[in-house]
Design a protein around this motif. Structure first.
Motif, PDB file in Angstrom:
ATOM      1  N   TYR A 171     -18.658 -59.576 122.301  1.00  0.00           N
ATOM      2  CA  TYR A 171     -19.005 -60.205 121.025  1.00  0.00           C
ATOM      3  C   TYR A 171     -20.195 -59.551 120.329  1.00  0.00           C
ATOM      4  N   VAL A 172     -20.092 -59.385 119.032  1.00  0.00           N
ATOM      5  CA  VAL A 172     -21.213 -58.889 118.240  1.00  0.00           C
ATOM      6  C   VAL A 172     -21.852 -60.067 117.503  1.00  0.00           C
ATOM      7  N   ALA A 173     -21.154 -60.602 116.506  1.00  0.00           N
ATOM      8  CA  ALA A 173     -21.655 -61.706 115.691  1.00  0.00           C
ATOM      9  C   ALA A 173     -20.607 -62.004 114.629  1.00  0.00           C
ATOM     10  N   GLY A 174     -20.651 -63.214 114.070  1.00  0.00           N
ATOM     11  CA  GLY A 174     -19.816 -63.541 112.925  1.00  0.00           C
ATOM     12  C   GLY A 174     -18.326 -63.303 113.125  1.00  0.00           C
ATOM     13  N   GLY A 175     -17.821 -63.598 114.332  1.00  0.00           N
ATOM     14  CA  GLY A 175     -16.393 -63.423 114.575  1.00  0.00           C
ATOM     15  C   GLY A 175     -15.991 -61.998 114.900  1.00  0.00           C
ATOM     16  N   GLN A 176     -16.958 -61.104 114.974  1.00  0.00           N
ATOM     17  CA  GLN A 176     -16.664 -59.694 115.258  1.00  0.00           C
ATOM     18  C   GLN A 176     -16.824 -59.380 116.744  1.00  0.00           C
TER      19      GLN A 176
ATOM     20  N   TYR B  12     -31.119 -59.678 120.454  1.00  0.00           N
ATOM     21  CA  TYR B  12     -30.018 -60.063 121.357  1.00  0.00           C
ATOM     22  C   TYR B  12     -28.718 -59.361 120.980  1.00  0.00           C
ATOM     23  N   ARG B  13     -28.578 -59.007 119.717  1.00  0.00           N
ATOM     24  CA  ARG B  13     -27.350 -58.339 119.275  1.00  0.00           C
ATOM     25  C   ARG B  13     -27.136 -57.022 120.030  1.00  0.00           C
ATOM     26  N   LEU B  14     -28.243 -56.366 120.378  1.00  0.00           N
ATOM     27  CA  LEU B  14     -28.136 -55.102 121.116  1.00  0.00           C
ATOM     28  C   LEU B  14     -27.528 -55.338 122.495  1.00  0.00           C
ATOM     29  N   VAL B 151     -25.350 -45.968 115.004  1.00  0.00           N
ATOM     30  CA  VAL B 151     -24.459 -46.916 115.696  1.00  0.00           C
ATOM     31  C   VAL B 151     -24.853 -48.376 115.523  1.00  0.00           C
ATOM     32  N   PHE B 152     -26.042 -48.632 114.978  1.00  0.00           N
ATOM     33  CA  PHE B 152     -26.496 -50.022 114.817  1.00  0.00           C
ATOM     34  C   PHE B 152     -27.217 -50.115 113.478  1.00  0.00           C
TER      35      PHE B 152
END
Lengths: 187, 187
Positions: A171-176, B12-14, B151-152
Motif C-alpha cells: 500500500y502507498v496511500a489513497g487507494g494506490q 511512513y509512506r517510505l 522515485v518518490f
C-alpha cells in the motif's frame, strides 16, 4: 490450489516481503477484519513472533485484547478493493462491514481467516501494556501458519510461476497499491 | 536526480510498501550499516515513529545503543548485492565491511547515510529496555526524512515513471528478492 501448512519456524518468510496485511480476530462470537499496512516479522524459529499496529479506534483491537488471539493474513491483487474497504470502514459504525467477506476456520484455532489470501499467520497475543497503550503496538507469538501453494511453496514465495492476480499488495496511500514484481537473485 | 526533503509527517509512506531496509548508525567515530528486512512504520504525523529489529550480535546495534540515533534507508534493485553483503557480513569479524560503501551526511544530522538508496529516515531512539532486551525491537522517533525525487515525489512512490534499477527490494531468503512491481488503484 491447496492451503498448506507452513512451519511456524519459517512463518516470517510470509511477512518478509512487506506486503499489506489483513488482521482478523474474534471475541464473544463477534468477528472482524481490518487492513493493516504495518505488520512485520519480529523473530523466527521456534519463538517466531510478529508485530502489528492497531489504532485505539479499531474495532478489531478490542477483539484482540479480549481474546488474546489474532491472525495476520496476506491479501492479493484481486482483493485490492476488499482491502481498501476493510481499511476505510469500521465495525463500530457499520455492523455489516463483513458482509460479502468469506471467513473460514482452520481446525483447532478459533480465529477467523479471510478466504482468498496468499498466507495466514495465527498468533497468540504477548501482552505489553506499554507497547499497546503508548505505541498501539501488538506483539504476537506465532502458533500456526498456512499458505496458498500456488504462490508459496517449500517456504518460499513463487510469484514468477503464479497468476498475476495472486501477487501481494503493497500500500502507498489513497487507494494506490503496488503489486510485488519480478524476482532477482543476488550473489 | 535530487535528494529532496520528505515531511516527517509523511515519512511512513517510505516504509508503507514494506521494502527491505538498511539500518545505519555511528558512535565514537565508527560507522556501520546492516541489512534489515524487518523495519516498519509505527506512527505518522508529528509523532512519526518506526520499528526495526536488531539482533544482539549485530555490530550496528551497539552503535544505536551508544548514540541513540540511527537511519533506516531503502535500497534499490541495483544495490541488491550490496544489501546481501551488508546482511551477511559483520563488522565484528570484518573491520573492512564498509569498504566500497559510499556514505554521506545531511546537514545537521550526525547519522551516516548510504548513497544510492531511494529514501532515508533519520531517527532518535526511544529507549525501551523490555523491547530491546526481550524482542530485539528498537523504536525510533523520526527526526528527518529524504527521498530520491526520481522515485518518490509529492509524498508518493512513483515507480511507474522510474527506471527499473530504482525499484525497491523485498527480501525472501537465500539471496532472493522481489522488486516492487506494477501499480494498481482500488476504489
Amino acid at each position: 490450489m491447496a492451503i498448506v501448512s507452513v512451519p511456524v519456524e519459517k512463518s516470517y518468510r510470509l511477512l518478509n516481503i512487506g506486503a499489506t496485511t489483513l488482521v482478523s480476530a474474534k471475541a464473544e462470537g463477534i468477528e472482524n477484519v481490518m487492513a493493516v499496512a504495518w505488520s512485520c516479522a519480529l523473530d523466527y524459529g521456534a519463538l517466531s513472533k510478529v508485530t502489528t499496529v492497531l489504532d485505539k479506534q479499531a474495532f478489531t483491537r478490542g477483539l484482540v485484547e479480549k481474546s488474546g488471539l489474532f491472525a495476520i493474513q496476506i491479501p492479493v491483487a484481486n482483493q485490492a478493493e476488499l482491502v481498501l474497504k476493510l481499511g476505510t470502514t469500521s465495525r463500530h459504525t457499520d455492523p455489516h462491514k463483513l458482509d460479502g467477506v468469506e471467513i473460514f476456520y482452520q481446525d483447532g484455532f478459533d480465529i477467523p481467516l479471510v478466504k482468498g489470501c496468499a498466507g495466514w499467520i495465527l498468533c497468540e497475543l504477548i501482552p505489553s501494556e506499554d507497547n499497546q497503550q503508548n505505541h498501539d503496538l501488538f506483539i504476537g507469538k506465532v502458533i500456526a501458519a498456512y499458505a496458498d501453494d500456488r504462490v508459496f511453496k517449500d517456504n518460499h514465495w513463487i510469484f514468477d510461476q503464479a497468476p498475476n492476480e495472486l501477487r501481494t499488495l503493497h500500500y502507498v496511500a489513497g487507494g494506490q497499491f503496488y503489486l510485488i514484481g519480478e524476482g532477482v537473485e543476488a550473489e
